[in-house]
Design a protein around this motif. Structure first.
Motif, PDB file in Angstrom:
ATOM      1  N   VAL A 291     -74.196  23.012  43.043  1.00  0.00           N
ATOM      2  CA  VAL A 291     -73.130  23.734  42.768  1.00  0.00           C
ATOM      3  C   VAL A 291     -73.613  24.884  42.099  1.00  0.00           C
ATOM      4  O   VAL A 291     -74.390  25.088  41.303  1.00  0.00           O
ATOM      5  CB  VAL A 291     -71.976  23.152  41.778  1.00  0.00           C
ATOM      6  N   TRP A 292     -73.161  26.192  43.145  1.00  0.00           N
ATOM      7  CA  TRP A 292     -73.796  27.610  42.716  1.00  0.00           C
ATOM      8  C   TRP A 292     -72.700  28.468  41.783  1.00  0.00           C
ATOM      9  O   TRP A 292     -71.439  28.363  42.516  1.00  0.00           O
ATOM     10  CB  TRP A 292     -74.145  28.035  43.918  1.00  0.00           C
ATOM     11  N   SER A 293     -73.024  29.112  41.214  1.00  0.00           N
ATOM     12  CA  SER A 293     -72.034  30.213  40.454  1.00  0.00           C
ATOM     13  C   SER A 293     -72.097  31.091  41.508  1.00  0.00           C
ATOM     14  O   SER A 293     -72.962  31.499  42.324  1.00  0.00           O
ATOM     15  CB  SER A 293     -72.467  30.471  39.072  1.00  0.00           C
ATOM     16  N   GLU A 294     -71.125  31.969  41.192  1.00  0.00           N
ATOM     17  CA  GLU A 294     -70.881  33.444  42.245  1.00  0.00           C
ATOM     18  C   GLU A 294     -72.156  34.071  42.406  1.00  0.00           C
ATOM     19  O   GLU A 294     -72.206  34.499  43.511  1.00  0.00           O
ATOM     20  CB  GLU A 294     -69.927  34.033  41.709  1.00  0.00           C
ATOM     21  N   HIS A 295     -72.821  34.668  41.365  1.00  0.00           N
ATOM     22  CA  HIS A 295     -73.942  35.328  41.400  1.00  0.00           C
ATOM     23  C   HIS A 295     -75.174  34.670  40.834  1.00  0.00           C
ATOM     24  O   HIS A 295     -76.239  35.418  40.544  1.00  0.00           O
ATOM     25  CB  HIS A 295     -73.610  36.726  40.683  1.00  0.00           C
ATOM     26  N   GLY A 296     -75.050  33.271  40.882  1.00  0.00           N
ATOM     27  CA  GLY A 296     -76.302  32.679  40.442  1.00  0.00           C
ATOM     28  C   GLY A 296     -77.566  32.588  41.344  1.00  0.00           C
ATOM     29  O   GLY A 296     -77.229  32.588  42.688  1.00  0.00           O
ATOM     30  N   ARG A 297     -78.566  32.772  40.801  1.00  0.00           N
ATOM     31  CA  ARG A 297     -80.051  32.751  41.475  1.00  0.00           C
ATOM     32  C   ARG A 297     -80.538  31.220  41.602  1.00  0.00           C
ATOM     33  O   ARG A 297     -81.571  30.983  42.245  1.00  0.00           O
ATOM     34  CB  ARG A 297     -80.969  33.512  40.832  1.00  0.00           C
ATOM     35  N   TYR A 298     -79.859  30.361  41.006  1.00  0.00           N
ATOM     36  CA  TYR A 298     -80.365  28.746  41.010  1.00  0.00           C
ATOM     37  C   TYR A 298     -78.958  27.989  40.879  1.00  0.00           C
ATOM     38  O   TYR A 298     -77.861  28.494  40.337  1.00  0.00           O
ATOM     39  CB  TYR A 298     -81.424  28.405  39.935  1.00  0.00           C
ATOM     40  N   PRO A 299     -78.900  26.743  41.239  1.00  0.00           N
ATOM     41  CA  PRO A 299     -77.803  25.829  41.047  1.00  0.00           C
ATOM     42  C   PRO A 299     -77.305  25.924  39.480  1.00  0.00           C
ATOM     43  O   PRO A 299     -78.052  25.661  38.634  1.00  0.00           O
ATOM     44  CB  PRO A 299     -78.154  24.537  41.506  1.00  0.00           C
ATOM     45  N   ASP A 300     -75.912  25.937  39.424  1.00  0.00           N
ATOM     46  CA  ASP A 300     -75.441  25.859  37.769  1.00  0.00           C
ATOM     47  C   ASP A 300     -75.445  24.171  37.558  1.00  0.00           C
ATOM     48  O   ASP A 300     -75.725  24.039  36.183  1.00  0.00           O
ATOM     49  CB  ASP A 300     -74.034  26.134  37.870  1.00  0.00           C
ATOM     50  N   HIS A 301     -75.350  23.488  38.330  1.00  0.00           N
ATOM     51  CA  HIS A 301     -75.443  22.072  38.328  1.00  0.00           C
ATOM     52  C   HIS A 301     -75.269  21.312  39.357  1.00  0.00           C
ATOM     53  O   HIS A 301     -75.038  21.901  40.576  1.00  0.00           O
ATOM     54  CB  HIS A 301     -74.107  21.542  37.145  1.00  0.00           C
ATOM     55  N   TYR A 302     -75.239  19.939  39.377  1.00  0.00           N
ATOM     56  CA  TYR A 302     -74.986  18.984  40.648  1.00  0.00           C
ATOM     57  C   TYR A 302     -73.917  18.302  40.270  1.00  0.00           C
ATOM     58  O   TYR A 302     -73.720  17.692  39.410  1.00  0.00           O
ATOM     59  CB  TYR A 302     -76.292  18.242  40.877  1.00  0.00           C
ATOM     60  N   ARG A 303     -72.992  17.794  41.490  1.00  0.00           N
ATOM     61  CA  ARG A 303     -72.041  17.025  41.308  1.00  0.00           C
ATOM     62  C   ARG A 303     -72.050  15.991  42.375  1.00  0.00           C
ATOM     63  O   ARG A 303     -72.952  16.079  43.245  1.00  0.00           O
ATOM     64  CB  ARG A 303     -70.783  18.013  41.638  1.00  0.00           C
ATOM     65  N   PRO A 304     -71.362  14.841  42.278  1.00  0.00           N
ATOM     66  CA  PRO A 304     -71.304  13.709  43.147  1.00  0.00           C
ATOM     67  C   PRO A 304     -71.075  14.270  44.412  1.00  0.00           C
ATOM     68  O   PRO A 304     -70.101  14.975  44.782  1.00  0.00           O
ATOM     69  CB  PRO A 304     -70.589  12.701  42.764  1.00  0.00           C
ATOM     70  N   THR A 305     -71.496  13.518  45.721  1.00  0.00           N
ATOM     71  CA  THR A 305     -71.380  13.888  46.970  1.00  0.00           C
ATOM     72  C   THR A 305     -70.266  13.023  47.507  1.00  0.00           C
ATOM     73  O   THR A 305     -69.575  13.428  48.556  1.00  0.00           O
ATOM     74  CB  THR A 305     -72.613  13.659  47.940  1.00  0.00           C
ATOM     75  N   GLY A 306     -70.121  12.094  46.896  1.00  0.00           N
ATOM     76  CA  GLY A 306     -69.063  10.813  47.489  1.00  0.00           C
ATOM     77  C   GLY A 306     -69.739   9.823  48.230  1.00  0.00           C
ATOM     78  O   GLY A 306     -68.956   8.765  48.723  1.00  0.00           O
ATOM     79  N   GLU A 307     -71.282   9.909  48.388  1.00  0.00           N
ATOM     80  CA  GLU A 307     -71.771   9.011  49.559  1.00  0.00           C
ATOM     81  C   GLU A 307     -72.146   7.854  48.652  1.00  0.00           C
ATOM     82  O   GLU A 307     -72.074   7.859  47.261  1.00  0.00           O
ATOM     83  CB  GLU A 307     -73.131   9.678  49.546  1.00  0.00           C
ATOM     84  N   PRO A 308     -72.262   6.656  49.110  1.00  0.00           N
ATOM     85  CA  PRO A 308     -72.699   5.523  48.624  1.00  0.00           C
ATOM     86  C   PRO A 308     -74.077   5.665  47.777  1.00  0.00           C
ATOM     87  O   PRO A 308     -74.950   6.723  47.931  1.00  0.00           O
ATOM     88  CB  PRO A 308     -73.106   4.383  49.508  1.00  0.00           C
ATOM     89  N   ASP A 309     -74.466   4.868  46.514  1.00  0.00           N
ATOM     90  CA  ASP A 309     -75.507   5.038  45.629  1.00  0.00           C
ATOM     91  C   ASP A 309     -76.595   4.918  46.582  1.00  0.00           C
ATOM     92  O   ASP A 309     -76.611   4.058  47.535  1.00  0.00           O
ATOM     93  CB  ASP A 309     -75.400   4.264  44.424  1.00  0.00           C
ATOM     94  N   ALA A 310     -77.785   5.625  46.313  1.00  0.00           N
ATOM     95  CA  ALA A 310     -78.992   5.332  47.110  1.00  0.00           C
ATOM     96  C   ALA A 310     -79.608   3.963  46.862  1.00  0.00           C
ATOM     97  O   ALA A 310     -79.652   3.755  45.321  1.00  0.00           O
ATOM     98  CB  ALA A 310     -80.059   6.401  46.658  1.00  0.00           C
ATOM     99  N   ASP A 311     -80.177   3.338  47.743  1.00  0.00           N
ATOM    100  CA  ASP A 311     -80.920   2.006  47.101  1.00  0.00           C
ATOM    101  C   ASP A 311     -82.122   2.339  46.266  1.00  0.00           C
ATOM    102  O   ASP A 311     -82.767   3.264  46.504  1.00  0.00           O
ATOM    103  CB  ASP A 311     -81.380   1.453  48.465  1.00  0.00           C
ATOM    104  N   TYR A 312     -82.379   1.320  45.297  1.00  0.00           N
ATOM    105  CA  TYR A 312     -83.367   1.623  44.302  1.00  0.00           C
ATOM    106  C   TYR A 312     -84.724   1.849  44.828  1.00  0.00           C
ATOM    107  O   TYR A 312     -85.718   2.750  44.197  1.00  0.00           O
ATOM    108  CB  TYR A 312     -83.252   0.332  43.280  1.00  0.00           C
ATOM    109  N   ASP A 313     -84.965   1.116  45.980  1.00  0.00           N
ATOM    110  CA  ASP A 313     -86.453   1.264  46.421  1.00  0.00           C
ATOM    111  C   ASP A 313     -86.726   2.647  47.152  1.00  0.00           C
ATOM    112  O   ASP A 313     -87.698   2.834  47.356  1.00  0.00           O
ATOM    113  CB  ASP A 313     -86.290   0.060  47.626  1.00  0.00           C
ATOM    114  N   THR A 314     -85.436   3.273  47.396  1.00  0.00           N
ATOM    115  CA  THR A 314     -85.845   4.529  48.054  1.00  0.00           C
ATOM    116  C   THR A 314     -86.308   5.782  47.012  1.00  0.00           C
ATOM    117  O   THR A 314     -86.821   6.797  47.341  1.00  0.00           O
ATOM    118  CB  THR A 314     -84.580   5.087  48.810  1.00  0.00           C
ATOM    119  N   TYR A 315     -86.162   5.467  45.796  1.00  0.00           N
ATOM    120  CA  TYR A 315     -86.273   6.339  44.726  1.00  0.00           C
ATOM    121  C   TYR A 315     -87.064   5.973  43.427  1.00  0.00           C
ATOM    122  O   TYR A 315     -87.538   6.411  42.544  1.00  0.00           O
ATOM    123  CB  TYR A 315     -85.362   7.044  44.354  1.00  0.00           C
ATOM    124  N   LYS A 316     -87.624   4.574  43.544  1.00  0.00           N
ATOM    125  CA  LYS A 316     -88.325   3.904  42.663  1.00  0.00           C
ATOM    126  C   LYS A 316     -89.752   4.403  42.221  1.00  0.00           C
ATOM    127  O   LYS A 316     -90.073   4.724  41.234  1.00  0.00           O
ATOM    128  CB  LYS A 316     -88.346   2.229  42.706  1.00  0.00           C
TER     129      LYS A 316
END
Length: 319
Positions: A291-316
């Motif tokens: 999530v970007w602020s109006e004049h931000g040069r980097y993301p202000d924060h991250y928010r959920p996409t609504g997708e199913p959670d990633a499987d543990y094996d994909t990021y372990k």
């Protein structure tokens, strides 16, 4: 055709600052409380030496020290160094000398500033006295500085018999580091791309891993990384922590969540704050987007996409 020169590396002034709070034992408490009343205290060791500033344990024998004594506010310069350009937070705003002063009645020297017109006016063996601050609060800054003195020498240390009311129990010492940060060409490219809301990593030509933020070299293989790869913008929370202490000058209500986020296509997790969801619902595997602020040069924060959670094996492997 003349090849284009590489873009200049970015530079930015940065400040790392925090207040360091510490409690005081009976010896340091008495020393700072004494300064508030224009009294300089030392501590006598078992072999008769007088240490100023006082310490709680003998640096030679490790004996506990409690025998407080008063010393004179006058003394002798034992060594010095000229400071031609005072910096923020130093005792004086005009050029001065840093001096070690052995106060009359003491066997060790106290470090402080000497107000002198120039280095030619300072010498080892010079006689000086304390210039007290107009307002004293129970801190080393109650000694505003030292100044030249041509009066009589003070006497020996005498026992301290006074019981202070409202003694100083703790101090806050601000720590600050001012410096210029130069991220280098790889991270400069990364930061310039962020300003356009694009995230780039760099791929290692050997192991083929994509590192975000890029470092200019693979930390595993030790070879240069030049191939840019666009990653994200979505990613997966790999690990996180809940922050319960509000940071100074940071307008974010606690508690909040700070997480490691593996952007899609990256082989290294970066840091980011999680918003748009109660802190106690953040979890490993949560899919998020920036999530970007109006004049931000980097993301202000991250928010959920609504997708199913990633499987543990994909990021372990990125924990």
């Amino acid at each position: 055709m003349t090849p284009a020169s590489p873009p200049e590396a970015l530079q930015a002034p940065l400040v790392v600052e925090f207040p360091f709070t510490r409690s005081l034992g009976p010896v340091q408490s008495a020393f700072l409380t004494g300064l508030r009343t224009r009294t300089v205290l030392g501590v006598r060791t078992t072999d008769g030496r007088v240490l100023v500033p006082p310490v709680e344990y003998d640096p030679v024998t490790a004996d506990e020290l409690t025998d407080l004594v008063e010393v004179a506010p006058t003394g002798t310069v034992t060594t010095w160094a000229w400071n031609p350009a005072p910096r923020r937070g130093q005792p004086l705003s005009t050029p001065f000398a840093w001096v070690l002063v052995r106060l009359d009645g003491a066997d060790t020297a106290l470090l402080h500033a000497l107000d002198a017109p120039g280095p030619d006016a300072v010498r080892t063996g010079a006689r000086v006295r304390i210039r007290w601050a107009a307002e004293r609060v129970g801190a080393i800054t109650d000694i505003a500085c030292f100044e030249p003195y041509d009066g009589a020498e003070g006497g020996p240390a005498v026992p301290h018999r006074v019981t202070f009311t409202d003694p100083v129990r703790g101090i806050v010492a601000p720590a600050r580091l001012d410096y210029t940060y130069a991220p280098g060409r790889a991270q400069s490219r990364y930061l310039r791309a962020l300003a356009d809301r694009v995230t780039y990593g760099e791929r290692c030509p050997s192991c083929r891993k994509v590192y975000v933020p890029p470092r200019g070299a693979c930390p595993t293989c030790g070879v240069a990384t030049d191939e840019q790869v666009e990653v994200g913008p979505r990613g997966t929370v790999t690990t996180f922590c809940i922050v319960n202490i509000k940071a100074r000058n940071l307008d974010i209500e606690v508690p909040y969540v700070y997480a490691h986020i593996a952007l899609d296509g990256a082989d290294l997790a970066l840091h980011g704050r999680i918003g748009g969801i109660p802190y106690d619902q953040v979890r490993m595997g949560l899919r998020v987007e920036p999530v970007w602020s109006e004049h931000g040069r980097y993301p202000d924060h991250y928010r959920p996409t609504g997708e199913p959670d990633a499987d543990y094996d994909t990021y372990k492997e990125l924990l």
